[in-house]
Design a protein around this motif. Structure first.
Motif, mmCIF file in Angstrom:
data_model
loop_
_atom_site.group_PDB
_atom_site.id
_atom_site.type_symbol
_atom_site.label_atom_id
_atom_site.label_comp_id
_atom_site.label_asym_id
_atom_site.label_seq_id
_atom_site.Cartn_x
_atom_site.Cartn_y
_atom_site.Cartn_z
ATOM 1 N N TYR A 162 -5.679 -81.467 69.629
ATOM 2 C CA TYR A 162 -5.324 -81.419 71.036
ATOM 3 C C TYR A 162 -6.586 -81.471 71.893
ATOM 4 N N ASP A 199 1.063 -82.289 78.397
ATOM 5 C CA ASP A 199 1.743 -81.138 78.977
ATOM 6 C C ASP A 199 0.698 -80.214 79.582
ATOM 7 N N CYS A 256 -0.852 -76.372 76.030
ATOM 8 C CA CYS A 256 -1.011 -76.901 74.667
ATOM 9 C C CYS A 256 0.049 -76.334 73.723
ATOM 10 N N LEU A 269 3.019 -78.438 74.141
ATOM 11 C CA LEU A 269 2.798 -79.732 73.495
ATOM 12 C C LEU A 269 2.940 -79.599 71.984
#
Length: 205
Positions: free
Chosen positions: A79, A153, A156, A159
């Motif tokens: 991420y 998003d 995290c 997401l």
């Protein structure tokens, strides 16, 4: 002869979640191996018994089959935070398949007719299991594409929840495709074997 084997599919998807400073790029990694089990028997009936006794065992039913494909999914998702948004930096999906096939130890000394039956059956088992491996590879690639395409998003953790839902959906679709393939193959088994045997007999003349 035994019915078309069903695949062994212990699906383990390992997604390691980390936050990285910048995205990287990767591609689906696939690995395919083969293993074999020996069968004896001097007649068609004995071969049938040997396959039923020595074939790979299904964990969920305990029954044995003349061939199988073990499938293992794995991979990682990273991420990336840009401003107030969290993005999928990279998604890498791996799939390993181990195809388990029979090997007849008396093939060289077999009669012409029994050898023809065995060659036809064993080739069809291999084709069947190779297709299971191909289905797994296709879904691994699809999962990787879908994970990389996820919209960012603010959070995290949210997401990551999207990643989990996407993964579960693709794995469920994979299982359904594998089961559907088995059903079609099983339904057409006798007709297919007769067609293949006829073709090989014509070529041998």
């Amino acid at each position: 002869m035994p019915a078309i084997p069903k695949t062994l599919r212990p699906l383990v998807l390992l997604l390691s979640m980390t936050v990285m400073a910048a995205p990287s790029h990767g591609e689906t990694i696939t690995n395919k191996t083969f293993s074999y089990f020996s069968v004896g028997g001097r007649t068609a009936s004995e071969l049938d018994d040997e396959l039923n006794k020595r074939g790979p065992q299904m964990k969920n039913t305990g029954s044995r089959h003349p061939g199988a494909t073990k499938i293992r999914f794995g991979g990682s998702v990273s991420y990336v935070r840009r401003g107030n948004k969290c993005y999928v930096g990279n998604a890498k999906v791996t799939v390993s398949t181990n195809i388990i096939l029979p090997r007849w130890k008396y093939r060289r000394s077999a009669s012409k007719s029994l050898g023809l039956i065995w060659d036809t059956l064993s080739a069809d088992i291999k084709r069947h299991e190779e297709r299971h491996a191909e289905i797994a590879r296709n879904h691994a690639r699809e999962l990787e594409r879908e994970l990389k395409a996820l919209r960012p998003d603010n959070d995290c953790a949210k997401l990551q929840a999207k990643v989990d839902r996407t993964t579960a959906a693709v794995i469920e679709a994979h299982d359904k495709d594998q089961a559907r393939f088995d059903r079609v193959e099983s339904y057409n088994f006798n007709e297919r074997m007769l067609r293949l045997l006829t073709y090989r007999l014509d070529r041998a003349r």
